[in-house]
Scaffold this active site. Structure first.
Site, PDB file in Angstrom:
ATOM      1  N   ASN A  49       0.788  -1.589  -0.678  1.00  0.00           N
ATOM      2  CA  ASN A  49      -0.415  -0.300  -0.244  1.00  0.00           C
ATOM      3  C   ASN A  49       1.160   1.098  -0.661  1.00  0.00           C
ATOM      4  OD1 ASN A  49      -2.009  -1.496   0.373  1.00  0.00           O
ATOM      5  ND2 ASN A  49      -2.585  -1.253   2.158  1.00  0.00           N
TER       6      ASN A  49
ATOM      7  N   LYS B   9       0.904  -4.136   4.623  1.00  0.00           N
ATOM      8  CA  LYS B   9       1.307  -5.578   5.959  1.00  0.00           C
ATOM      9  C   LYS B   9       2.428  -6.372   5.303  1.00  0.00           C
ATOM     10  CE  LYS B   9      -2.876  -5.166   8.658  1.00  0.00           C
ATOM     11  NZ  LYS B   9      -1.977  -4.031   9.030  1.00  0.00           N
TER      12      LYS B   9
ATOM     13  N   LYS C 286       2.141  -2.605  24.097  1.00  0.00           N
ATOM     14  CA  LYS C 286       4.159  -2.147  25.489  1.00  0.00           C
ATOM     15  C   LYS C 286       3.698  -3.019  26.663  1.00  0.00           C
ATOM     16  CE  LYS C 286       2.079   2.552  25.940  1.00  0.00           C
ATOM     17  NZ  LYS C 286       1.334   3.084  26.540  1.00  0.00           N
TER      18      LYS C 286
ATOM     19  N   GLY D  37       3.504  -4.368  14.311  1.00  0.00           N
ATOM     20  CA  GLY D  37       3.183  -5.596  14.529  1.00  0.00           C
ATOM     21  C   GLY D  37       3.757  -6.515  13.603  1.00  0.00           C
ATOM     22  N   ASP D  38       3.698  -5.235  12.160  1.00  0.00           N
ATOM     23  CA  ASP D  38       4.250  -6.260  10.983  1.00  0.00           C
ATOM     24  C   ASP D  38       5.902  -6.196  10.931  1.00  0.00           C
ATOM     25  OD1 ASP D  38       2.006  -5.820   9.860  1.00  0.00           O
ATOM     26  OD2 ASP D  38       2.505  -4.490   8.884  1.00  0.00           O
TER      27      ASP D  38
HETATM   28  O1  RIB Z   1      -0.311  -2.630   9.500  1.00  0.00           O
HETATM   29  C1  RIB Z   1       0.317  -0.907   9.122  1.00  0.00           C
HETATM   30  C2  RIB Z   1      -0.497  -1.133   8.117  1.00  0.00           C
HETATM   31  O2  RIB Z   1      -1.638  -1.648   7.834  1.00  0.00           O
HETATM   32  C3  RIB Z   1      -0.329   0.149   7.424  1.00  0.00           C
HETATM   33  O3  RIB Z   1       1.148  -0.013   6.384  1.00  0.00           O
HETATM   34  C4  RIB Z   1      -1.602  -0.044   6.101  1.00  0.00           C
HETATM   35  O4  RIB Z   1      -0.799   0.043   4.807  1.00  0.00           O
HETATM   36  C5  RIB Z   1      -2.109  -0.864   7.109  1.00  0.00           C
HETATM   37  O5  RIB Z   1      -2.014  -2.565   5.704  1.00  0.00           O
END
Ligand code: RIB
Length: 311
Positions: A11, A40, A221, A249-250
């Protein structure tokens, strides 16, 4: 050494920063508008590639200006894009993000991500020791096809079921490691969970998702709680000053995948990923905020007492 294959979304994140989030029906004045590569799948692939691990992204971009920019950025991060298709007649995935006080709200419009299909994920040749990663921003049948191939090759499968949605048991049965937050766990388990629930409560919910998989619940946290054969392993969060939690998280998922691909034990991989995510939240943006291996190792070597231990 194994490789990491990520089938997932790409994205452009269009970010507005403001002093506070608007309520429904309200307009607030913003401070800045920023464009960051995100999605993600792309974020997780960048997080892995920046640890120096060969990482291939499988996905789709539109043939628009965002698509070109995203491709250039991802290539510069060392991500193999040979399986990212340009798709005419649609736009690249776009996320509209509001950030206030380091927290975000996100609306994602999938565009080309919504067209990723089973043929796309049939291309990579996975082998034993590889790690296959996916999330819920591409169609679920494509994820299932990807994981079936990965399993058949002896690769490890990691699912980050975000954003939260229901999934059938057949898909979950193809997963070795689930990485999710309490909301996503609640959505899959059909219950409501809070990040301050007890490990027993998370175990109970995780048990409903089928046996034999490792479930890692990211708790912001508080860190991450991994449930391995029902046994809890808590990796406490690091105290840092967060400016933007988008993509944290990613970062965790991609960094963990990279460490498993080089054969690290789960506990060490979790500690590493936890530190990587704590660096990510101290920077603006999603994909551009992913730390390098050097940065993570430096932070790990100055780890504070108590970090990365059992509860
Ligand atoms: O996890 C974060 C992501 O979620 C962002 O970068 C956005 O593009 C959404 O997909």
């Amino acid at each position: 050494m194994g490789r990491v294959f990520v089938a997932g979304s790409i994205n452009m994140d269009v970010v507005a920063t403001a002093e506070r989030h608007p309520r429904v029906g309200e307009t607030v004045a913003g401070e800045a508008v920023l464009y960051f590569p995100g999605g993600k799948g792309a974020n997780q692939a960048v997080a892995s590639a920046k640890q120096g691990i060969p990482t291939t992204l499988i996905g789709r971009l539109g043939t628009d200006a965002f698509g070109k920019e995203l491709r250039t950025f991802l290539a510069a991060q060392g991500v193999d894009l040979s399986l990212v298709k340009d798709t005419a007649g649609t736009h690249s995935g776009t996320a509209i993000i509001t950030i206030a006080n380091a927290d975000n709200t996100i609306v994602v419009v999938p565009g080309a991500n919504g067209l990723v299909d089973a043929d796309d994920v049939a291309a990579p040749v996975l082998t034993k020791g590889d790690v296959a990663v996916s999330q819920f921003e591409i169609p679920l049948p494509a994820i299932a096809a990807f994981f079936r191939r990965a399993r058949a090759a002896g690769a490890t499968t990691i699912l980050n079921p975000a954003p939260a949605k229901q999934a059938d048991r057949a898909l979950l049965d193809l997963v070795d490691i689930l990485i999710l937050n309490e909301t996503e766990l609640g959505a899959l388990a059909g219950t409501e969970l809070r990040d301050n629930d007890t490990p027993e409560r998370f175990s109970e919910a995780a048990r409903t998702l089928g046996r034999g998989k490792i479930v890692c619940v990211t708790l912001g946290k508080r860190g991450v709680l991994a449930l391995v054969e029902d046994q809890p392993l808590l990796v406490p969060g690091r105290k840092v000053k967060a400016v933007d939690t988008t993509g944290a998280g990613d970062c965790f998922v991609g960094a963990l995948a990279s460490q498993l691909a080089i054969g690290k034990q789960l506990g060490d991989g979790l500690a590493y990923a936890n530190v990587a995510a704590s660096i990510c939240v101290q920077r603006m943006g999603a994909a551009p905020a992913m730390p390098t291996a050097r940065e993570v190792e430096d932070a790990l070597s100055t780890r504070r007492p108590g970090e990365g231990r059992d509860p």
